[in-house]
Design a protein around this motif. Structure first.
Motif, PDB file in Angstrom:
ATOM      1  N   THR A 237      -3.685   4.882  -5.719  1.00 15.54           N
ATOM      2  CA  THR A 237      -3.994   3.451  -5.665  1.00 15.54           C
ATOM      3  C   THR A 237      -3.038   2.788  -4.688  1.00 15.54           C
ATOM      4  O   THR A 237      -1.845   3.124  -4.657  1.00 15.54           O
ATOM      5  CB  THR A 237      -3.837   2.823  -7.062  1.00 15.54           C
ATOM      6  OG1 THR A 237      -4.732   3.464  -7.965  1.00 15.54           O
ATOM      7  CG2 THR A 237      -4.136   1.317  -7.020  1.00 15.54           C
ATOM      8  N   VAL A 238      -3.595   1.878  -3.877  1.00 13.45           N
ATOM      9  CA  VAL A 238      -2.777   1.160  -2.911  1.00 13.45           C
ATOM     10  C   VAL A 238      -2.460  -0.231  -3.480  1.00 13.45           C
ATOM     11  O   VAL A 238      -3.359  -0.950  -3.897  1.00 13.45           O
ATOM     12  CB  VAL A 238      -3.514   1.009  -1.562  1.00 13.45           C
ATOM     13  CG1 VAL A 238      -2.641   0.264  -0.554  1.00 13.45           C
ATOM     14  CG2 VAL A 238      -3.907   2.379  -1.013  1.00 13.45           C
ATOM     15  N   LEU A 239      -1.164  -0.558  -3.519  1.00  8.89           N
ATOM     16  CA  LEU A 239      -0.730  -1.865  -4.037  1.00  8.89           C
ATOM     17  C   LEU A 239      -0.222  -2.711  -2.882  1.00  8.89           C
ATOM     18  O   LEU A 239       0.364  -2.174  -1.960  1.00  8.89           O
ATOM     19  CB  LEU A 239       0.361  -1.674  -5.088  1.00  8.89           C
ATOM     20  CG  LEU A 239      -0.090  -0.877  -6.324  1.00  8.89           C
ATOM     21  CD1 LEU A 239       1.104  -0.577  -7.193  1.00  8.89           C
ATOM     22  CD2 LEU A 239      -1.160  -1.639  -7.086  1.00  8.89           C
ATOM     23  N   PRO A 240      -0.382  -4.035  -2.907  1.00 13.65           N
ATOM     24  CA  PRO A 240      -0.907  -4.809  -4.046  1.00 13.65           C
ATOM     25  C   PRO A 240      -2.432  -4.937  -4.107  1.00 13.65           C
ATOM     26  O   PRO A 240      -2.929  -5.525  -5.052  1.00 13.65           O
ATOM     27  CB  PRO A 240      -0.293  -6.193  -3.802  1.00 13.65           C
ATOM     28  CG  PRO A 240      -0.131  -6.290  -2.321  1.00 13.65           C
ATOM     29  CD  PRO A 240       0.134  -4.895  -1.839  1.00 13.65           C
TER      30      PRO A 240
ATOM     31  N   VAL B  50      -9.487   2.598   3.867  1.00 16.59           N
ATOM     32  CA  VAL B  50      -9.031   1.389   3.173  1.00 16.59           C
ATOM     33  C   VAL B  50      -7.984   0.674   4.016  1.00 16.59           C
ATOM     34  O   VAL B  50      -7.377   1.264   4.901  1.00 16.59           O
ATOM     35  CB  VAL B  50      -8.454   1.719   1.775  1.00 16.59           C
ATOM     36  CG1 VAL B  50      -9.559   2.187   0.849  1.00 16.59           C
ATOM     37  CG2 VAL B  50      -7.345   2.746   1.856  1.00 16.59           C
ATOM     38  N   ASP B  51      -7.793  -0.582   3.715  1.00 17.79           N
ATOM     39  CA  ASP B  51      -6.859  -1.405   4.476  1.00 17.79           C
ATOM     40  C   ASP B  51      -5.450  -1.197   3.917  1.00 17.79           C
ATOM     41  O   ASP B  51      -5.160  -1.582   2.788  1.00 17.79           O
ATOM     42  CB  ASP B  51      -7.289  -2.874   4.353  1.00 17.79           C
ATOM     43  CG  ASP B  51      -6.314  -3.803   5.041  1.00 17.79           C
ATOM     44  OD1 ASP B  51      -5.517  -3.322   5.869  1.00 17.79           O
ATOM     45  OD2 ASP B  51      -6.353  -5.009   4.747  1.00 17.79           O
ATOM     46  N   VAL B  52      -4.598  -0.549   4.696  1.00 15.79           N
ATOM     47  CA  VAL B  52      -3.230  -0.275   4.261  1.00 15.79           C
ATOM     48  C   VAL B  52      -2.288  -0.667   5.393  1.00 15.79           C
ATOM     49  O   VAL B  52      -2.540  -0.348   6.552  1.00 15.79           O
ATOM     50  CB  VAL B  52      -3.022   1.231   3.950  1.00 15.79           C
ATOM     51  CG1 VAL B  52      -1.611   1.494   3.449  1.00 15.79           C
ATOM     52  CG2 VAL B  52      -4.039   1.726   2.938  1.00 15.79           C
TER      53      VAL B  52
ATOM     54  N   LEU C 102       2.334  -0.182  -1.160  1.00 15.17           N
ATOM     55  CA  LEU C 102       2.866   0.958  -1.908  1.00 15.17           C
ATOM     56  C   LEU C 102       1.708   1.837  -2.352  1.00 15.17           C
ATOM     57  O   LEU C 102       0.726   1.338  -2.916  1.00 15.17           O
ATOM     58  CB  LEU C 102       3.645   0.471  -3.142  1.00 15.17           C
ATOM     59  CG  LEU C 102       4.328   1.591  -3.926  1.00 15.17           C
ATOM     60  CD1 LEU C 102       5.720   1.857  -3.372  1.00 15.17           C
ATOM     61  CD2 LEU C 102       4.430   1.249  -5.402  1.00 15.17           C
ATOM     62  N   ILE C 103       1.816   3.138  -2.074  1.00 15.08           N
ATOM     63  CA  ILE C 103       0.805   4.087  -2.531  1.00 15.08           C
ATOM     64  C   ILE C 103       1.382   4.832  -3.738  1.00 15.08           C
ATOM     65  O   ILE C 103       2.502   5.344  -3.676  1.00 15.08           O
ATOM     66  CB  ILE C 103       0.416   5.067  -1.403  1.00 15.08           C
ATOM     67  CG1 ILE C 103      -0.249   4.290  -0.249  1.00 15.08           C
ATOM     68  CG2 ILE C 103      -0.515   6.156  -1.930  1.00 15.08           C
ATOM     69  CD1 ILE C 103      -0.567   5.142   0.975  1.00 15.08           C
TER      70      ILE C 103
END
Lengths: 322, 456
Positions: B274-277, B311-313, B318-319
């Motif tokens: 999961t990519v945060l935020p 996805v937009d990272v 944070l991954i």
């Protein structure tokens, strides 16, 4: 190439009873730990600064820096340019290496020339012929002119006791000055690169490396070096206990006879103050064995400029030297 | 260890094969002999080379001393030599056949608490020095508290100047007992007490001939053998994104990699993340470990991660494994050590740097300030000044995926920065920390610490 990255060790330290249950199943060798830290530093700068530049002299520390930068951003190119402060008294082999390397990696090289400053009358040749202290002005003016905001240097804290106090991210004022009493505390790996316009940050990715680490890493990674790092026959003369190479820079003087010796260089700098050491080491392994057994530091063995006073390095760093 | 003469070929071979790295910090009051201990460690482990020693001998002679002052090996600045004290953190390097060492040499003077915090922030072990004649003093308690606060996994108590108390075991035993009980009450997981004389060289590198009653390791032996780095890979995985690598070249037209250093835990190809935020999810498609494709990587490796989905990272994200995602918050409760000369005040606007993410923030409250001498809490101090340690509440402009510092020194730590000029203001540790209670009686200390951990 790395051998530990792909293998999971059992984490035990050996038969001395110190490893075992409490030890990590995943360990990094000290070289992998240093490499990982150095790459982290390069990426932090790439992420936070507008105009970084790598000081590149063709010496082993800057060569390792460039190697780390190449790894940090692969398969993309290094997002930085290079800057060489050319004293005008460089070893030809090193300049050739510099140009080869720049071309091979498609990099852009800036040169700040001490000779141009002397020719223009801005700097004056010193009576002792050394140009090392003269590098500071061309360096700092180039930083201002190109508006570099982060300047990577290959300085290591093990080189000298003033450098032992240096931060990884070291803020310099608009005059490029270092004030050791006003340094930012550096906590965890949270490097603070904030700076006002005109100020810049010197960044030292090899801070925690020693001379031996650098050589072991060069050997592990198979990095090419300028040939003067390996033993070769060279015409030299002795001045203040150091073997210097004759040249247009002004040596030898009367009463300084030259002779041919089997030597190599431990550091690479201005010819007028960088001494060769007697050596038979023609391979990386032989060099590593030699420096492990040496009872002299590389600067003590081969740098005249550090011997000028007890605080020579501190004083030069305060003025903006790297 | 051999301390004289040249290393043999076998020793050279061993030295070249030493592979692990220990980062440690030293702390001691002024005149406890810390610089002498460091000088002795460097000297007796043959890490001081001839030209460095000659420089020290020259300087010592120049001052009218007839023996080399080993403290001069480490006091590197003009002002330090002039005043004979250590002003700032310095980092030293030495190696033995067993291990490489990075030493954060931190000044012990009371006004430099921030320097010990700086040194301890990256240390896996702290050496706290006391003078055997004085025993545990206020400054010793401060050093123990800072080591506890920063969660340095191992603490060594070096009881120095044993030569000045006739190498008497009861003197050492009393100090060791008092310190160990105090440290345990702070939650320090492990203390190793060693009686030494840094000046004479007893039990620093060589076992002492004067203290037959002591059966433990010398300082160097302990440094060489203590187990380290067991805290990072066992934690939930955290990957702060530093930089996005997109070559857009003919050779790599579609490559998009997220570069960073694994802050904790282990990452595997195929893992759901999961990519945060943003909360978007994907799968790890590949891990590039500095030029080599690998199936698994762990802290503190610097790697580049490729995800299966577009996805937009970006930097600051944070991954984390989808099975163990940290909570996000905009209200950070933390203990901070204030490191700047200007104070930190309620209502102040700051920047907060956490991993690779820097966000605007405001200091909402400073509920208490800690007195390290007796661990008492002073409520509502209104501000923190240089070297103060206190509780703060900070409201951030954007949510942060922040772990408790007790769980991860890397993802639970942050710094506060003055937005006006970039000054580093405070070192922050998220989550619970020191409480107001004085340490319990020594007999109960071990159990209390084991039960309550760090929450005191």
């Amino acid at each position: 190439m790395t051998t530990t990255v792909a293998s999971v060790t059992d984490g035990t330290e050996g038969a001395d009873g110190t490893g075992g249950a409490g030890e990590a199943p995943y360990a990094l060798s000290h070289l992998d730990a240093l490499e990982s830290e150095g790459v982290h530093i390069f990426r932090e700068v790439a992420g936070e600064f507008e105009r970084p530049v790598i000081l590149f002299s063709g010496g082993k520390d800057s060569i390792v820096m460039l190697h780390l930068a190449l790894k940090a951003f692969a398969p993309a190119p290094v997002p930085f340019t290079l800057l060489h402060v050319d004293t005008g008294h460089n070893f030809p082999e090193v300049l050739a290496y510099r140009d080869r390397t720049v071309a091979r990696h498609g990099l852009r090289l800036h040169v700040a020339s001490v000779q141009e400053y002397i020719d223009a009358g801005t700097l004056r040749e010193r009576p002792d012929g050394t140009r090392n202290p003269l590098q500071t002005l061309p360096l700092t003016e180039k930083i201002q002119a190109e508006r570099f905001d982060a300047v990577f240097g290959g300085g290591r804290r093990d080189e000298e006791k003033a450098r032992a106090k240096e931060r990884v991210f070291s803020l310099r004022d608009e005059f490029s000055q270092w004030d050791p009493r006003r340094q930012r505390p550096e906590l965890w790996q949270l490097y603070n690169g904030r700076h006002a316009p005109g100020e810049h940050v010197r960044v030292f990715p090899l801070s925690n490396w020693t001379e031996l680490d650098v050589w072991q890493y060069i050997a592990r990674e198979g990095i090419e070096l300028p040939e003067i790092y390996f033993a070769h026959e060279r015409e030299v003369f002795n001045r203040h206990g150091m073997w210097l190479t004759p040249g247009e820079w002004g040596g030898p003087k009367d009463g300084e006879p030259t002779e041919t010796r089997l030597v190599r260089y431990r550091t690479v700098g201005d010819m007028s103050c960088t001494g060769a050491v007697d050596s038979e080491a023609t391979t990386l392994d032989a060099v590593i064995t030699e420096i492990t057994a040496s009872r002299l530091t590389e600067r003590g063995a081969s740098r005249a400029d550090d011997k000028m006073s007890e605080a020579a390095m501190e004083d030069r760093k305060r003025e903006g030297y790297f | 260890m051999t301390t004289t003469g040249h290393a043999s070929a076998d020793q050279l071979a061993e030295q070249l094969s030493a592979t692990t790295l220990l980062r440690f910090a030293t702390a001691g009051s002024v005149d406890d002999g810390k610089s002498t201990l460091v000088g002795r460690l460097l000297h007796d482990s043959k890490s001081v080379l001839t030209d460095q020693l000659e420089a020290v001998e020259r300087a010592s002679l120049g001052r009218g001393q007839d023996t080399p002052d080993l403290a001069l090996l480490t006091d590197g600045l003009r002002a330090e030599r002039e005043q004979g004290i250590t002003i700032d953190v310095a980092y030293r390097y030495f190696a033995t056949p067993r291990r490489r060492f990075i030493l954060a040499d931190t000044p012990g003077h009371v006004q430099y608490t921030r320097n010990m915090v700086t040194g301890a922030s990256t240390a896996e072990l702290a050496v706290v020095l006391v003078d055997a004649r004085n025993g545990v003093v206020e400054q010793t308690r401060r050093h123990a508290a800072v080591a506890a606060l920063l969660r340095v996994p191992h603490v060594v108590l070096a009881v120095n100047k044993m030569d000045l108390v006739e190498y008497a075991e009861p003197v050492f035993a009393a100090i060791a007992e008092e310190f160990t009980a105090y440290a345990a009450s702070l939650g320090v997981p492990e203390v190793t007490a060693i009686p030494i004389s840094a000046l004479a060289g007893d039990n620093v590198v060589e076992p002492s001939g004067h203290m037959d009653w002591y059966g433990g390791p010398t300082v160097l032996e302990h440094l060489e053998t203590v187990a380290v780095s067991h805290d990072l890979s066992g934690c939930p995985a955290r990957f702060p994104v530093q930089y996005v690598i997109r070559p857009q070249s003919a050779e790599h037209p579609d490559y998009r990699g997220y570069a960073g250093q694994i802050a904790s835990g282990v990452l595997r190809v195929g893992e759901a993340v999961t990519v945060l935020p943003s909360g978007r999810t994907s799968t790890i498609e590949g891990i590039d470990a500095l030029g080599e494709s690998v199936d698994i990587a762990w802290a503190p490796q610097s790697v580049t991660i490729r995800l299966a989905d577009d996805v937009d990272v970006s930097r600051g994200d944070l991954i984390a494994p989808s099975s163990g995602v940290p909570a996000s918050t905009q209200d950070v409760e933390a203990t901070v050590c204030h490191v700047a000369d200007r104070p930190l005040t309620v209502g102040q606007r700051v920047l907060l740097k956490h991993t690779t993410r820097t966000v605007k923030a405001i200091v909402k409250d400073i509920p208490s300030r800690l007195t390290l001498d007796d661990l008492s809490q002073h409520p509502a101090p209104g501000q923190l000044v240089a070297n103060d340690i206190g509780r703060v509440t900070v409201r951030t402009a954007e949510p942060l995926a922040l772990d408790a510092y007790r769980d991860s020194r890397r993802t639970g730590s942050f710094i506060l920065i003055d937005p006006a000029d970039g000054t580093t203001l405070s070192a922050g540790m998220a989550g619970d920390s020191f409480a107001a209670e004085p340490p319990p009686a020594p007999a109960d200390a071990q159990d209390a610490a084991a039960d309550e951990g760090w929450d005191f």
